[in-house]
Design a protein around this motif. Sequence first.
Motif, PDB file in Angstrom:
ATOM      1  N   GLU A 271      -5.186 -38.397  71.706  1.00 12.82           N
ATOM      2  CA  GLU A 271      -4.071 -39.287  72.040  1.00 12.82           C
ATOM      3  C   GLU A 271      -3.101 -39.430  70.870  1.00 12.82           C
ATOM      4  OE1 GLU A 271      -3.294 -43.876  73.610  1.00 12.82           O
ATOM      5  OE2 GLU A 271      -5.351 -43.083  73.459  1.00 12.82           O
ATOM      6  N   GLU A 272      -3.659 -39.536  69.669  1.00 14.03           N
ATOM      7  CA  GLU A 272      -2.816 -39.642  68.471  1.00 14.03           C
ATOM      8  C   GLU A 272      -2.016 -38.361  68.255  1.00 14.03           C
ATOM      9  OE1 GLU A 272      -3.236 -40.490  63.673  1.00 14.03           O
ATOM     10  OE2 GLU A 272      -4.975 -40.729  64.993  1.00 14.03           O
ATOM     11  N   ALA A 275       0.818 -38.215  70.723  1.00 15.25           N
ATOM     12  CA  ALA A 275       1.915 -39.092  70.291  1.00 15.25           C
ATOM     13  C   ALA A 275       2.764 -38.411  69.229  1.00 15.25           C
ATOM     14  CB  ALA A 275       1.356 -40.403  69.783  1.00 15.25           C
ATOM     15  N   SER A 276       2.096 -37.654  68.329  1.00 17.55           N
ATOM     16  CA  SER A 276       2.833 -36.894  67.314  1.00 17.55           C
ATOM     17  C   SER A 276       3.701 -35.816  67.963  1.00 17.55           C
ATOM     18  CB  SER A 276       1.858 -36.266  66.322  1.00 17.55           C
ATOM     19  OG  SER A 276       2.552 -35.477  65.380  1.00 17.55           O
ATOM     20  N   VAL A 278       5.081 -36.014  70.917  1.00 19.79           N
ATOM     21  CA  VAL A 278       6.234 -36.707  71.497  1.00 19.79           C
ATOM     22  C   VAL A 278       7.255 -37.055  70.420  1.00 19.79           C
ATOM     23  CG1 VAL A 278       6.967 -38.802  72.697  1.00 19.79           C
ATOM     24  CG2 VAL A 278       4.899 -37.591  73.432  1.00 19.79           C
ATOM     25  N   ARG A 279       6.771 -37.519  69.259  1.00 21.86           N
ATOM     26  CA  ARG A 279       7.698 -37.882  68.169  1.00 21.86           C
ATOM     27  C   ARG A 279       8.480 -36.664  67.687  1.00 21.86           C
ATOM     28  NH1 ARG A 279       3.250 -40.988  66.448  1.00 21.86           N
ATOM     29  NH2 ARG A 279       2.724 -39.396  64.886  1.00 21.86           N
ATOM     30  N   ASP A 282      11.014 -35.752  70.272  1.00 20.35           N
ATOM     31  CA  ASP A 282      12.160 -36.678  70.203  1.00 20.35           C
ATOM     32  C   ASP A 282      13.079 -36.336  69.039  1.00 20.35           C
ATOM     33  OD1 ASP A 282      11.291 -38.009  72.432  1.00 20.35           O
ATOM     34  OD2 ASP A 282      10.255 -39.605  71.319  1.00 20.35           O
TER      35      ASP A 282
END
Length: 457
Positions: A271-272, A275-276, A278-279, A282
Motif C-alpha cells: 500500500e505504501e 501511494a508512492s 501515485v505521488r 501526480d
Amino acid sequence: MTRYRHRVPTTLRIALLAGLLALLSSLAVIGFIYVRTHDEAVASLHRQVAEQSRVLTDVYRSGGKPALDQAIADTLTYADPQTAVALLDGRGRQLAGNLAGPLPAEALQEGFRNAIIRLSGQPTPHQAQIVLRRLSGGQWLVSGRLVGEGLAFRATLERSLLLSLIVAALLGLLCGVVLAHYVSRRIANISAVADRIGARDLSQRVPLSGAGDSFDRLGQQINAMLDRISTLMEELRLLTDSLAHDLRSPASRLRAAAQAAASATDPAEQEELLASVVRNADALIRILTTVLEISRSEALTSRNQFAWFDVRELAAELAEMYDPLADERGATLRFERPDAAVPLFGHRQLLAQALSNLLENAVRYGAVGREIVVRVIPVDKGVRIQVADRGPGIPQDRREEALRRFGRLDSSRSDEGAGLGLALVQSIAHLHGGQLLLDDNRPGLLTTLQLPAQPPR
C-alpha cells in the motif's frame, strides 16, 4: 507558371510609374502656365486696343475732325508697326490711316472683333484685334493691333512646353530607374536574408542603412522577429533537453515503485509503495500540465476568457491561503491591502496560479528571513503585484536563467520542483501584455508582476 511568364518586372513598372507621375505633374503645371500666359497676353492686347480707341475718341470730342486727323498722323508716326488706326466714311472707305483697303460693309459695327486686315506697306494680311466706334459725324474710327506677335509668342510657348514635357518625361523615367534600382537593391537584401534563413541559417539579419527610413524600420521589425524566433528555438532545445532530464527521475522512481509494489508480499508495504506510485504519477502530470499552460499562455489562446475582476480581493484570498504555510515555516506573511478596489481585465484563474507560484517560492526559499510581504500597487493604466521576502534571493547574473523553462538554480536538481514556476508566471504576464521583474529586496528577492489594466488587442 505560364500565367506569370510575361509579367513586366517590378523595377520597370516602378520606373514607368515614376515617369508617368512626373509627366502628369509637369503637364498640369505647364498647362496652367500656358493658359495663364495666353489669357494674360489676350487681355493685355485687349486693354491696349481699348485704351488707344478711347484716347482717339476723346481727341475727336474735344477738337473735332482736324484734331483727330492730327492724332491719327501722330499715331502712325510714333506708334509701332503693329498698330492699326484709320478714319472711315459711312461706307467703310478710308479717309485717313494705314489700312490698305476698305472694310466690308458687314464689318462696320461698333465694338471689339477679330478681323483679317492688311496694313499699308505690308504685302500680306494679318489677323488683328480691332474696335470700331461710330463718330457723331457719321464716320467710323478704327483702332487695333495685329496679333501676329501674340501668335508667334504662343507658337514659341507651345514648342517650348512640348519640349519641356519630353524633358520632364525623360527625367521622370530616369528618376524612376534610380528609385527602382534603390528599392530593388534594398528588397534584394531582405530577400537574400530570407533565403539564407530558409536554408536554416538563423544567424542572418537584415542589414540596416542607418537612414531610419521605412526599409530600416521594416528591417528592424524583421530582425526583432528573427531574434524572437532564435530565442524560441533555443528555448525549445533547452526545453527538450530539460524535459527529458527532468522526466527521467520521476519516471524512474515511478517504475521502481511500481516494480517494488508488484513484488511486495506485505499488504502494508504494498500500500505504501502504491501511494508512492501515485505521488510520482501526480508529479509527472503536474510537470506536463505546467508545460501545457506555459505553451497556451505564450500562444495567447486564453484571451477569450478574460473578464474584469478585483486584483485586491484575489491577492487577499491567496495571502490568507498561504499564511498558515508560511507560519509553519516560521515566517510572517503580511498583505498590504490597498484602500480601493483595483480592477483588471484578465484571466483570474491564471493570475491566481501566477501569484500562487510566487508565494510558494517565497515560502520555500524566503521563509528563513522571517518576513514575506504581498503588495498590490495601482499605477497609471495598470497594476503591480509584488511578493517580497528576506531569503537568499537570486544573483543578478542568474535571474535570466531562473526565468527559463526548467531553469533551476540548484544544479544538482535535488530539490523538489521542475523549474517551471517562474517560467509559467512570465508566460502568464506575457499573455496579459505585462512582464515579470526580479529585483533585489536587500536582502531577499522582490518579484513584481507588472500588468496593464487592459492588455493590447
